[in-house]
Write an enzyme that holds these catalytic residues in place. Structure first.
Site, PDB file in Angstrom:
ATOM      1  N   ASN A 184     155.861 -64.751 -82.593  1.00  0.00           N
ATOM      2  CA  ASN A 184     156.060 -65.200 -81.212  1.00  0.00           C
ATOM      3  C   ASN A 184     156.132 -66.719 -81.265  1.00  0.00           C
ATOM      4  OD1 ASN A 184     155.994 -65.859 -78.513  1.00  0.00           O
ATOM      5  ND2 ASN A 184     154.228 -64.589 -78.009  1.00  0.00           N
TER       6      ASN A 184
ATOM      7  N   ARG B 241     159.380 -61.737 -80.500  1.00  0.00           N
ATOM      8  CA  ARG B 241     159.410 -61.776 -79.048  1.00  0.00           C
ATOM      9  C   ARG B 241     160.479 -62.784 -78.638  1.00  0.00           C
ATOM     10  NH1 ARG B 241     156.225 -65.537 -74.940  1.00  0.00           N
ATOM     11  NH2 ARG B 241     156.857 -64.550 -73.005  1.00  0.00           N
TER      12      ARG B 241
ATOM     13  N   HIS C  47     157.301 -60.942 -68.982  1.00  0.00           N
ATOM     14  CA  HIS C  47     156.146 -60.143 -69.405  1.00  0.00           C
ATOM     15  C   HIS C  47     156.526 -58.668 -69.549  1.00  0.00           C
ATOM     16  CE1 HIS C  47     153.521 -63.391 -67.288  1.00  0.00           C
ATOM     17  NE2 HIS C  47     153.547 -63.629 -68.591  1.00  0.00           N
TER      18      HIS C  47
ATOM     19  N   HIS D 200     149.812 -58.301 -64.589  1.00  0.00           N
ATOM     20  CA  HIS D 200     149.566 -59.086 -65.800  1.00  0.00           C
ATOM     21  C   HIS D 200     149.117 -60.473 -65.341  1.00  0.00           C
ATOM     22  CE1 HIS D 200     150.524 -60.327 -70.090  1.00  0.00           C
ATOM     23  NE2 HIS D 200     150.351 -61.477 -69.468  1.00  0.00           N
ATOM     24  N   ILE D 201     147.810 -60.705 -65.369  1.00  0.00           N
ATOM     25  CA  ILE D 201     147.244 -61.917 -64.770  1.00  0.00           C
ATOM     26  C   ILE D 201     146.573 -62.757 -65.853  1.00  0.00           C
ATOM     27  CG2 ILE D 201     145.781 -62.838 -62.958  1.00  0.00           C
ATOM     28  CD1 ILE D 201     147.961 -60.949 -61.934  1.00  0.00           C
ATOM     29  N   GLY D 202     147.165 -63.908 -66.119  1.00  0.00           N
ATOM     30  CA  GLY D 202     146.586 -64.843 -67.081  1.00  0.00           C
ATOM     31  C   GLY D 202     146.998 -66.246 -66.692  1.00  0.00           C
ATOM     32  N   ASN D 203     147.168 -67.129 -67.665  1.00  0.00           N
ATOM     33  CA  ASN D 203     147.661 -68.468 -67.333  1.00  0.00           C
ATOM     34  C   ASN D 203     149.055 -68.374 -66.725  1.00  0.00           C
ATOM     35  OD1 ASN D 203     147.315 -71.392 -67.400  1.00  0.00           O
ATOM     36  ND2 ASN D 203     148.988 -71.363 -68.871  1.00  0.00           N
ATOM     37  N   GLY D 204     149.844 -67.436 -67.241  1.00  0.00           N
ATOM     38  CA  GLY D 204     151.066 -67.004 -66.582  1.00  0.00           C
ATOM     39  C   GLY D 204     150.764 -65.655 -65.970  1.00  0.00           C
TER      40      GLY D 204
ATOM     41  N   ARG E 135     151.995 -73.233 -62.992  1.00  0.00           N
ATOM     42  CA  ARG E 135     153.239 -72.971 -62.258  1.00  0.00           C
ATOM     43  C   ARG E 135     152.940 -72.712 -60.788  1.00  0.00           C
ATOM     44  NH1 ARG E 135     154.640 -68.684 -66.594  1.00  0.00           N
ATOM     45  NH2 ARG E 135     155.500 -69.938 -68.305  1.00  0.00           N
TER      46      ARG E 135
ATOM     47  N   GLY F 230     143.042 -60.718 -65.835  1.00  0.00           N
ATOM     48  CA  GLY F 230     142.980 -59.325 -65.391  1.00  0.00           C
ATOM     49  C   GLY F 230     142.026 -58.470 -66.190  1.00  0.00           C
ATOM     50  N   GLU F 231     141.930 -58.736 -67.486  1.00  0.00           N
ATOM     51  CA  GLU F 231     141.074 -57.937 -68.362  1.00  0.00           C
ATOM     52  C   GLU F 231     139.614 -58.367 -68.320  1.00  0.00           C
ATOM     53  OE1 GLU F 231     142.637 -57.980 -72.347  1.00  0.00           O
ATOM     54  OE2 GLU F 231     144.686 -57.691 -71.634  1.00  0.00           O
TER      55      GLU F 231
ATOM     56  N   GLU G 264     151.056 -56.561 -76.625  1.00  0.00           N
ATOM     57  CA  GLU G 264     152.479 -56.841 -76.759  1.00  0.00           C
ATOM     58  C   GLU G 264     152.913 -56.847 -78.217  1.00  0.00           C
ATOM     59  OE1 GLU G 264     153.872 -59.985 -73.730  1.00  0.00           O
ATOM     60  OE2 GLU G 264     151.701 -60.281 -73.822  1.00  0.00           O
TER      61      GLU G 264
END
Length: 400
Positions: A7, A91, A180, A208-212, A241, A333-334, A384
């Protein structure tokens, strides 16, 4: 079969080496600060211990070679020879409308990814650098491209088109693509396995909740809408963002501040979101700590962050005429129970009920809703890299 997953970012390369027979991770790590002072490789040893190796890494080919050398080194190696690596999966951020699935990389695929660089200017060139590096260093090893945008290609035209002159879609491909996708695909399938329900007939909202961050509406196993758009900027409020913003506000700021398009892009992508509001950090853990200390700006920032997620869930429940499962994944999210609880608080009209004790889970698969909740609320850690490795293996097996 051993599959290496790469990646590549603009200044980083993350990697995982899998033994696909057992799905075992043989090696993993990443290089940071490529082309910058203080570059290093951070790897995770089989016992979980972290090790940092400092080395000057001026560009991506040197970085991939550094990874190859580490994979075969006497001290940290996972393979005796690079010939043990059967394939490399990449990716790739943006595939435009050309790719609705993962593909074996050839000259035509590379040319198509190059054409999409305008749509993914921060990511596609870096993804290509990884592909070129492997071509140069291991030319005989097959490579596979797994696209972030592919899962969202099932969206109907009325969901992915913007209400601007149609000729801009025809001329430049301006539309919602979504990102994502590898994560949304993995977790929407995995949650059905976890709950023992078929994908067919299911209505799932994946968060899908993170920095992005992005949210997708997945009906019958297929994406029908998603929050990110032409670029990963649209939708949720994220770490740096802005997410959704009135286009008129963008041109207004540009005129008032005398900003160029590139400068405005930097402001929206790297200086907005949580960082822009909170001003101290884009890290949700630091924001949460400031909220607990009663800092007013932190409280406002967190409310905005959670509100946008709740709003999109409500919109996608309407788009699918209901929802059966709400799914959380990604770093926030996790792991952040307060985020999940706050997001679901105003979803009681859908029949959502969160079990406070179950919601204390971090980083593992779990149902966090009560037994009598009309909607299952679930946490599924995303994987992923395993999805990329699996796609790579399947494509090679089909070829053979």
């Amino acid at each position: 079969m051993k599959v290496l997953v790469l990646n590549c970012g603009s200044s980083s390369i993350k990697y995982k080496l899998y033994e696909m027979t057992t799905k075992q991770v043989l090696a993993q790590g990443g290089i940071e600060k490529i082309g910058l002072p203080g570059s290093f490789l951070k790897l995770t040893l089989p016992n979980g211990e972290k090790k940092i190796i400092e080395k000057d890494v001026p560009e991506h080919t040197t970085g991939v070679q550094f990874i190859f050398d580490t994979l075969t080194s006497p001290e940290y190696g996972a393979v005796k020879s690079l010939h043990e690596i059967n394939a490399v999966g990449h990716r790739v951020l943006h595939g435009g409308t050309k790719f609705s699935g993962s593909v074996l990389i050839d000259d035509a695929v590379i040319a198509a990814v190059e054409e999409c660089c305008d749509l993914g200017p921060l990511h596609n060139p870096a993804n290509l650098k990884g592909i070129y590096a492997v071509q140069q260093l291991l030319p005989e090893v097959p490579q596979v491209a797994v696209f972030d945008t592919a899962f969202h290609q099932t969206m109907p035209d009325y969901a992915y088109l913007y209400a601007i002159p149609y000729r801009y879609f025809e001329k430049y491909g301006i539309r919602r693509y979504g990102f994502h996708g590898t994560s949304h695909r993995y977790i929407s399938k995995r949650v059905c396995e976890f709950l023992g329900i078929p994908q067919e007939g299911s209505r799932i909202i994946t968060c899908h909740i993170g920095n992005g961050g992005s949210i997708a509406a997945v009906k019958d196993g297929k994406c029908i809408d998603t929050s990110m758009g032409l670029t990963p900027l649209e939708g949720l409020m994220m770490g740096t963002r802005s997410g959704d913003i009135d286009g008129g506000a963008i041109t207004y700021i540009m005129k008032k501040e005398g900003l160029t398009p590139d400068e405005m892009s930097t402001l929206l992508n790297k200086k907005s979101g949580v960082l822009g509001m909170f001003e101290k950090s884009s890290d949700m853990r630091e924001l949460e700590a400031a909220v607990q200390n009663g800092e007013e700006r932190a409280i406002l920032t967190e409310k905005m962050y959670f509100y946008r997620i709740t709003k999109y869930i409500g919109a996608y429940a309407a788009a699918m005429n209901g929802v059966d499962v709400i799914l959380f994944t990604g770093g926030v999210g996790e792991n952040q129970s307060s985020a999940r609880a706050a997001v679901c608080k105003n979803l009681e009209y859908l029949g959502v009920k969160i079990d406070d004790e179950r919601n204390k889970v971090r980083g593992e698969e779990a149902i966090i809703s009560t037994d009598d909740s009309k909607v299952k609320v679930v946490v599924i850690p995303t994987d992923e890299e395993l999805t990329i490795a699996t796609d790579t293996m399947n494509i090679l097996n089909e070829r053979n």
